[in-house]
Design an enzyme around this catalytic site. Sequence first.
Site, PDB file in Angstrom:
ATOM      1  N   ASN A 219      77.511  18.793  35.081  1.00 56.64           N
ATOM      2  CA  ASN A 219      76.394  19.731  35.209  1.00 56.64           C
ATOM      3  C   ASN A 219      75.063  19.147  34.748  1.00 56.64           C
ATOM      4  O   ASN A 219      74.100  19.886  34.547  1.00 56.64           O
ATOM      5  CB  ASN A 219      76.694  21.013  34.430  1.00 56.64           C
ATOM      6  CG  ASN A 219      76.938  20.758  32.950  1.00 56.64           C
ATOM      7  OD1 ASN A 219      76.860  19.626  32.474  1.00 56.64           O
ATOM      8  ND2 ASN A 219      77.242  21.817  32.222  1.00 56.64           N
ATOM      9  N   HIS A 220      74.972  17.843  34.591  1.00 54.47           N
ATOM     10  CA  HIS A 220      73.696  17.228  34.224  1.00 54.47           C
ATOM     11  C   HIS A 220      72.766  17.214  35.436  1.00 54.47           C
ATOM     12  O   HIS A 220      73.205  17.045  36.578  1.00 54.47           O
ATOM     13  CB  HIS A 220      73.915  15.809  33.713  1.00 54.47           C
ATOM     14  CG  HIS A 220      74.593  15.776  32.378  1.00 54.47           C
ATOM     15  ND1 HIS A 220      75.159  14.640  31.854  1.00 54.47           N
ATOM     16  CD2 HIS A 220      74.801  16.748  31.453  1.00 54.47           C
ATOM     17  CE1 HIS A 220      75.679  14.908  30.673  1.00 54.47           C
ATOM     18  NE2 HIS A 220      75.482  16.186  30.418  1.00 54.47           N
ATOM     19  N   VAL A 222      68.269  16.748  36.772  1.00 54.32           N
ATOM     20  CA  VAL A 222      66.817  16.695  36.577  1.00 54.32           C
ATOM     21  C   VAL A 222      66.231  17.450  37.754  1.00 54.32           C
ATOM     22  O   VAL A 222      66.633  17.222  38.903  1.00 54.32           O
ATOM     23  CB  VAL A 222      66.273  15.256  36.537  1.00 54.32           C
ATOM     24  CG1 VAL A 222      64.767  15.278  36.267  1.00 54.32           C
ATOM     25  CG2 VAL A 222      66.996  14.418  35.481  1.00 54.32           C
ATOM     26  N   ASN A 331      74.933  20.379  21.573  1.00 57.30           N
ATOM     27  CA  ASN A 331      76.282  19.869  21.241  1.00 57.30           C
ATOM     28  C   ASN A 331      76.169  18.996  20.000  1.00 57.30           C
ATOM     29  O   ASN A 331      76.223  17.772  20.088  1.00 57.30           O
ATOM     30  CB  ASN A 331      76.851  19.018  22.391  1.00 57.30           C
ATOM     31  CG  ASN A 331      77.616  19.816  23.416  1.00 57.30           C
ATOM     32  OD1 ASN A 331      77.394  21.001  23.559  1.00 57.30           O
ATOM     33  ND2 ASN A 331      78.498  19.174  24.142  1.00 57.30           N
ATOM     34  N   PRO A 362      69.272  27.126  30.435  1.00 58.84           N
ATOM     35  CA  PRO A 362      69.187  27.002  31.892  1.00 58.84           C
ATOM     36  C   PRO A 362      70.157  27.930  32.598  1.00 58.84           C
ATOM     37  O   PRO A 362      71.138  28.393  32.009  1.00 58.84           O
ATOM     38  CB  PRO A 362      69.556  25.542  32.134  1.00 58.84           C
ATOM     39  CG  PRO A 362      70.533  25.248  31.027  1.00 58.84           C
ATOM     40  CD  PRO A 362      70.045  26.034  29.829  1.00 58.84           C
ATOM     41  N   SER A 364      71.708  28.021  36.798  1.00 62.60           N
ATOM     42  CA  SER A 364      72.431  27.065  37.627  1.00 62.60           C
ATOM     43  C   SER A 364      71.428  26.281  38.445  1.00 62.60           C
ATOM     44  O   SER A 364      70.214  26.411  38.270  1.00 62.60           O
ATOM     45  CB  SER A 364      73.390  27.812  38.564  1.00 62.60           C
ATOM     46  OG  SER A 364      72.650  28.471  39.577  1.00 62.60           O
ATOM     47  N   MET A 365      71.915  25.459  39.393  1.00 61.05           N
ATOM     48  CA  MET A 365      71.022  24.644  40.213  1.00 61.05           C
ATOM     49  C   MET A 365      70.054  25.474  41.062  1.00 61.05           C
ATOM     50  O   MET A 365      69.055  24.940  41.540  1.00 61.05           O
ATOM     51  CB  MET A 365      71.846  23.735  41.133  1.00 61.05           C
ATOM     52  CG  MET A 365      72.725  24.509  42.104  1.00 61.05           C
ATOM     53  SD  MET A 365      73.505  23.473  43.362  1.00 61.05           S
ATOM     54  CE  MET A 365      74.674  22.526  42.422  1.00 61.05           C
ATOM     55  N   HIS A 386      73.901  28.375  25.547  1.00 63.14           N
ATOM     56  CA  HIS A 386      73.270  27.126  25.993  1.00 63.14           C
ATOM     57  C   HIS A 386      73.074  27.112  27.497  1.00 63.14           C
ATOM     58  O   HIS A 386      72.544  26.137  28.042  1.00 63.14           O
ATOM     59  CB  HIS A 386      74.094  25.923  25.550  1.00 63.14           C
ATOM     60  CG  HIS A 386      75.239  25.560  26.445  1.00 63.14           C
ATOM     61  ND1 HIS A 386      76.190  26.468  26.859  1.00 63.14           N
ATOM     62  CD2 HIS A 386      75.598  24.370  27.000  1.00 63.14           C
ATOM     63  CE1 HIS A 386      77.072  25.859  27.633  1.00 63.14           C
ATOM     64  NE2 HIS A 386      76.742  24.592  27.742  1.00 63.14           N
TER      65      HIS A 386
END
Length: 463
Positions: A219-220, A222, A331, A362, A364-365, A386
């Site tokens: 799920n990383h 930018v 984390n 955040p 989702s995308m 988070h």
Amino acid sequence: MNGKDIIRLGLKGHLIGLALKAADARKGLSKRELLDELSSVIAHPQDYLDQPPYRGLAEELLKAESQQAAAERSRLRELPLAYDVWGPELIEDGARRQMNVAMRLPVSVAGALMPDAHVGYGLPIGGVLATRSAVIPYGVGVDIGCSMMLSVLPVENLERSEMLRLLQRHTRFGAGVGWEGRERPDHDVLDDPAWRESKLLGYLHGKAAQQIGTSGSGNHFVEFGTFRLDEPDLGLEAGEYVAVLSHSGSRGTGAQIAGHFTRVAERLHPHLDPEARKLAWLDLDSDDGQAYWQAMTLAGRYALANHEIIHARIAKALGVRALAQVSNSHNLAWKAELNGEQVVVHRKGATPAAAGQLGIIPGSMADPGYVVRGLGEPRSLESASHGAGRAMGRKDAERRIPKADMRAYLEARGVTLIGGGIDEAPMAYKRIDDVIAAQGDLVSVVGQFKPQVVRMDTGSEDI
């Protein structure tokens, strides 16, 4: 004297043979005298370590005492300590069960479960746990220092094609991926003397240098988008701004630190209930505990350095400096004071939310993310969610979510995706607005970020 006499003294197994051997070496004594001596050895084995007839028995008795003491120290409570839960209707039973196990640990003193919580390894994602004089590697997680960063930029009317170009040119994603040659960035975190403090960190330094300034998989991300402030804050006027938001962690470096110290902790607690095995802890004042703390802290700094490089590259390419920047780790373990004593607060997928503290939650995308300000709620150990939190596991999402549905979801919200996969589809996550609404006593919303162009690793399946 025979085995039955020894059994009556309370000895079992191989200790019976050792006692008979010792008694045989003392043939000049009467049975009563032998039994009295053996009773004394059993009661005070440390006094017989330098007496050859009884040395072997004394050593084994002390070893058994030590093992019994270790088993007692590792014994779980019968019932979990009470803890508060935010958004219970949003949380699956598996995450509750995992948190219940964590709250039965003998070192646990307090805990909380955030509304984005879901099943993880050891402590659930979205779990917050305070322990006394102990740190749990899997209470922090594999991606040590996983974190967020938002940069608000002084640019207007940035074309989507330019956003795409910048993300493709200045970000890198995926397992083992790094910058090559002259493009490889540098950062002062790589000069930290802690890298030379242990064989493990020395070994990992090369990997850290190779991967710095990049992002992992899963799920990383930018992403470019718009950041809206309804009221002046962050040193900015109310209004809408172009912004960059990133989610990244400590890459392979953090994962190897987590794996190494989890194995160390498990070996130190061989009697720990299998249900709690991944919650094995290190005493904070032990050499192993101090070594983990140093490595964890370094990995946390390294994770934030990855964000700093990503944001600096994009800002430099645009020829600007950020107007405002917010970042936080979600984390990590922190030392804190609770009810007058120092504890270790583990936040595994939880945002620090002390009074006035800024953080990023955040979605989702294709869904909004939020900059928030903590309200310092003690029942949550000054923590908040988070993110939105998964509603489906990755494999489940791949089976259940059609590609066409994901494409339609992105198109309806005007989001262009680079990479990504069905396993990260927005429908695999809880609704971020439900999660934010469930923690109104933990944070206040400062501003909202809406994604426009998102880059991720390709995931397990291209869209």
